[in-house]
Every structure is written in structure tokens, then in C-alpha cells.
Design a protein around this motif. Sequence first.
Motif, PDB file in Angstrom:
ATOM      1  N   ILE A   9       0.846  -1.195   0.000  1.00  0.00           N
ATOM      2  CA  ILE A   9       0.000   0.000   0.000  1.00  0.00           C
ATOM      3  C   ILE A   9       0.882   1.246   0.000  1.00  0.00           C
ATOM      4  O   ILE A   9       0.606   2.217  -0.716  1.00  0.00           O
ATOM      5  N   GLY A  10       1.959   1.217   0.766  1.00  0.00           N
ATOM      6  CA  GLY A  10       2.900   2.330   0.801  1.00  0.00           C
ATOM      7  C   GLY A  10       3.560   2.557  -0.547  1.00  0.00           C
ATOM      8  O   GLY A  10       3.784   3.699  -0.948  1.00  0.00           O
ATOM      9  N   LEU A  11       3.853   1.479  -1.255  1.00  0.00           N
ATOM     10  CA  LEU A  11       4.429   1.613  -2.588  1.00  0.00           C
ATOM     11  C   LEU A  11       3.458   2.319  -3.526  1.00  0.00           C
ATOM     12  O   LEU A  11       3.856   3.181  -4.304  1.00  0.00           O
ATOM     13  N   ALA A  12       2.178   1.969  -3.435  1.00  0.00           N
ATOM     14  CA  ALA A  12       1.169   2.623  -4.270  1.00  0.00           C
ATOM     15  C   ALA A  12       1.064   4.109  -3.926  1.00  0.00           C
ATOM     16  O   ALA A  12       1.010   4.958  -4.827  1.00  0.00           O
ATOM     17  N   PHE A  13       1.029   4.441  -2.630  1.00  0.00           N
ATOM     18  CA  PHE A  13       0.986   5.846  -2.213  1.00  0.00           C
ATOM     19  C   PHE A  13       2.224   6.578  -2.711  1.00  0.00           C
ATOM     20  O   PHE A  13       2.135   7.700  -3.208  1.00  0.00           O
ATOM     21  N   PHE A  14       3.384   5.962  -2.544  1.00  0.00           N
ATOM     22  CA  PHE A  14       4.654   6.562  -2.937  1.00  0.00           C
ATOM     23  C   PHE A  14       4.683   6.854  -4.432  1.00  0.00           C
ATOM     24  O   PHE A  14       5.018   7.964  -4.850  1.00  0.00           O
ATOM     25  N   MET A  15       4.324   5.871  -5.243  1.00  0.00           N
ATOM     26  CA  MET A  15       4.371   6.048  -6.697  1.00  0.00           C
ATOM     27  C   MET A  15       3.357   7.081  -7.170  1.00  0.00           C
ATOM     28  O   MET A  15       3.658   7.910  -8.029  1.00  0.00           O
ATOM     29  N   PHE A  48       3.173  11.161  -0.981  1.00  0.00           N
ATOM     30  CA  PHE A  48       4.559  10.699  -1.103  1.00  0.00           C
ATOM     31  C   PHE A  48       5.125  10.347   0.270  1.00  0.00           C
ATOM     32  O   PHE A  48       5.660   9.245   0.475  1.00  0.00           O
ATOM     33  N   TYR A  49       4.990  11.248   1.228  1.00  0.00           N
ATOM     34  CA  TYR A  49       5.559  11.011   2.557  1.00  0.00           C
ATOM     35  C   TYR A  49       4.765   9.981   3.358  1.00  0.00           C
ATOM     36  O   TYR A  49       5.333   9.279   4.191  1.00  0.00           O
ATOM     37  N   THR A  50       3.475   9.873   3.100  1.00  0.00           N
ATOM     38  CA  THR A  50       2.708   8.800   3.719  1.00  0.00           C
ATOM     39  C   THR A  50       3.192   7.446   3.211  1.00  0.00           C
ATOM     40  O   THR A  50       3.310   6.490   3.981  1.00  0.00           O
ATOM     41  N   GLY A  51       3.491   7.357   1.927  1.00  0.00           N
ATOM     42  CA  GLY A  51       4.044   6.125   1.374  1.00  0.00           C
ATOM     43  C   GLY A  51       5.381   5.774   1.992  1.00  0.00           C
ATOM     44  O   GLY A  51       5.638   4.611   2.324  1.00  0.00           O
ATOM     45  N   VAL A  52       6.227   6.755   2.181  1.00  0.00           N
ATOM     46  CA  VAL A  52       7.525   6.514   2.829  1.00  0.00           C
ATOM     47  C   VAL A  52       7.314   6.028   4.266  1.00  0.00           C
ATOM     48  O   VAL A  52       7.980   5.093   4.721  1.00  0.00           O
ATOM     49  N   ALA A  53       6.380   6.638   4.972  1.00  0.00           N
ATOM     50  CA  ALA A  53       6.096   6.219   6.349  1.00  0.00           C
ATOM     51  C   ALA A  53       5.577   4.778   6.380  1.00  0.00           C
ATOM     52  O   ALA A  53       5.935   4.007   7.275  1.00  0.00           O
ATOM     53  N   LEU A  54       4.746   4.419   5.393  1.00  0.00           N
ATOM     54  CA  LEU A  54       4.243   3.045   5.341  1.00  0.00           C
ATOM     55  C   LEU A  54       5.355   2.045   5.020  1.00  0.00           C
ATOM     56  O   LEU A  54       5.257   0.875   5.393  1.00  0.00           O
ATOM     57  N   LEU A  59      -2.807  -1.388  13.549  1.00  0.00           N
ATOM     58  CA  LEU A  59      -3.386  -0.119  13.990  1.00  0.00           C
ATOM     59  C   LEU A  59      -2.660   1.086  13.386  1.00  0.00           C
ATOM     60  O   LEU A  59      -3.303   2.009  12.876  1.00  0.00           O
ATOM     61  N   VAL A  60      -1.353   1.080  13.432  1.00  0.00           N
ATOM     62  CA  VAL A  60      -0.595   2.198  12.870  1.00  0.00           C
ATOM     63  C   VAL A  60      -0.765   2.240  11.357  1.00  0.00           C
ATOM     64  O   VAL A  60      -0.897   3.314  10.765  1.00  0.00           O
ATOM     65  N   GLY A  61      -0.792   1.078  10.718  1.00  0.00           N
ATOM     66  CA  GLY A  61      -1.003   1.027   9.269  1.00  0.00           C
ATOM     67  C   GLY A  61      -2.345   1.596   8.857  1.00  0.00           C
ATOM     68  O   GLY A  61      -2.434   2.371   7.901  1.00  0.00           O
ATOM     69  N   MET A  62      -3.385   1.237   9.576  1.00  0.00           N
ATOM     70  CA  MET A  62      -4.708   1.776   9.264  1.00  0.00           C
ATOM     71  C   MET A  62      -4.751   3.280   9.497  1.00  0.00           C
ATOM     72  O   MET A  62      -5.377   4.013   8.733  1.00  0.00           O
ATOM     73  N   LEU A  63      -4.086   3.743  10.522  1.00  0.00           N
ATOM     74  CA  LEU A  63      -4.013   5.177  10.790  1.00  0.00           C
ATOM     75  C   LEU A  63      -3.292   5.906   9.664  1.00  0.00           C
ATOM     76  O   LEU A  63      -3.769   6.937   9.175  1.00  0.00           O
ATOM     77  N   LEU A  64      -2.161   5.369   9.226  1.00  0.00           N
ATOM     78  CA  LEU A  64      -1.403   6.015   8.154  1.00  0.00           C
ATOM     79  C   LEU A  64      -2.144   5.974   6.816  1.00  0.00           C
ATOM     80  O   LEU A  64      -2.087   6.936   6.051  1.00  0.00           O
ATOM     81  N   VAL A  65      -2.826   4.877   6.531  1.00  0.00           N
ATOM     82  CA  VAL A  65      -3.558   4.779   5.268  1.00  0.00           C
ATOM     83  C   VAL A  65      -4.721   5.767   5.237  1.00  0.00           C
ATOM     84  O   VAL A  65      -5.010   6.378   4.206  1.00  0.00           O
ATOM     85  N   SER A  66      -5.383   5.964   6.371  1.00  0.00           N
ATOM     86  CA  SER A  66      -6.537   6.859   6.403  1.00  0.00           C
ATOM     87  C   SER A  66      -6.148   8.326   6.610  1.00  0.00           C
ATOM     88  O   SER A  66      -6.974   9.213   6.396  1.00  0.00           O
TER      89      SER A  66
END
Length: 72
Positions: free
Chosen positions: A16-22, A33-39, A54-61
Motif C-alpha cells: 500500500i505504501g508503494l502505491a501511495f509513494f508512486m 509521497f511522505y505517507t508512502g515513505v512512512a508506510l 493499527l498504525v497502518g490503518m491510521l497512516l492509510v486513512s
Amino acid sequence: MLFSYLILWAAIFNMIGLAFFMYGKSKKKDLLFYTGVALFVYPYFMPNVIAIILVGMLLVSFPYFYKVVTQK
């Protein structure tokens, strides 16, 4: 057994982070971009599966709620 779940959930949020990043890189959207890096990075510092989920769901949302809150 729990270690395999840890790797599974880390891989899911890394994809999911790769998709956000790209997407953030191609559209020049810094928040995504930075959310993807954090993921990418955060699963290496989480001690258990529940924390990763929990942290993953928080970062994705986060980008969605940030957009909703900052709309005028």
C-alpha cells in the motif's frame, strides 16, 4: 506462527505504501509521497502484529482525513 503474521501484515502495508509513494511522486503530491515513505518504514519499528495493523490503518486513512479537515 505470530512471526509469519508480522511479515504478512508488514508486506501488505508496504505494498500500500508503494502505491501511495508512486502516485504521490507521479502527481507531485507531497502528502501521499511522505505517507508512502512512512508506510515503508514503520513496520520495522513495531513490536507486534496489532501495532502494525493499527498504525497502518491510521497512516492509510491519514491523507483522507487531512483532506476533509483542511477543505474550505
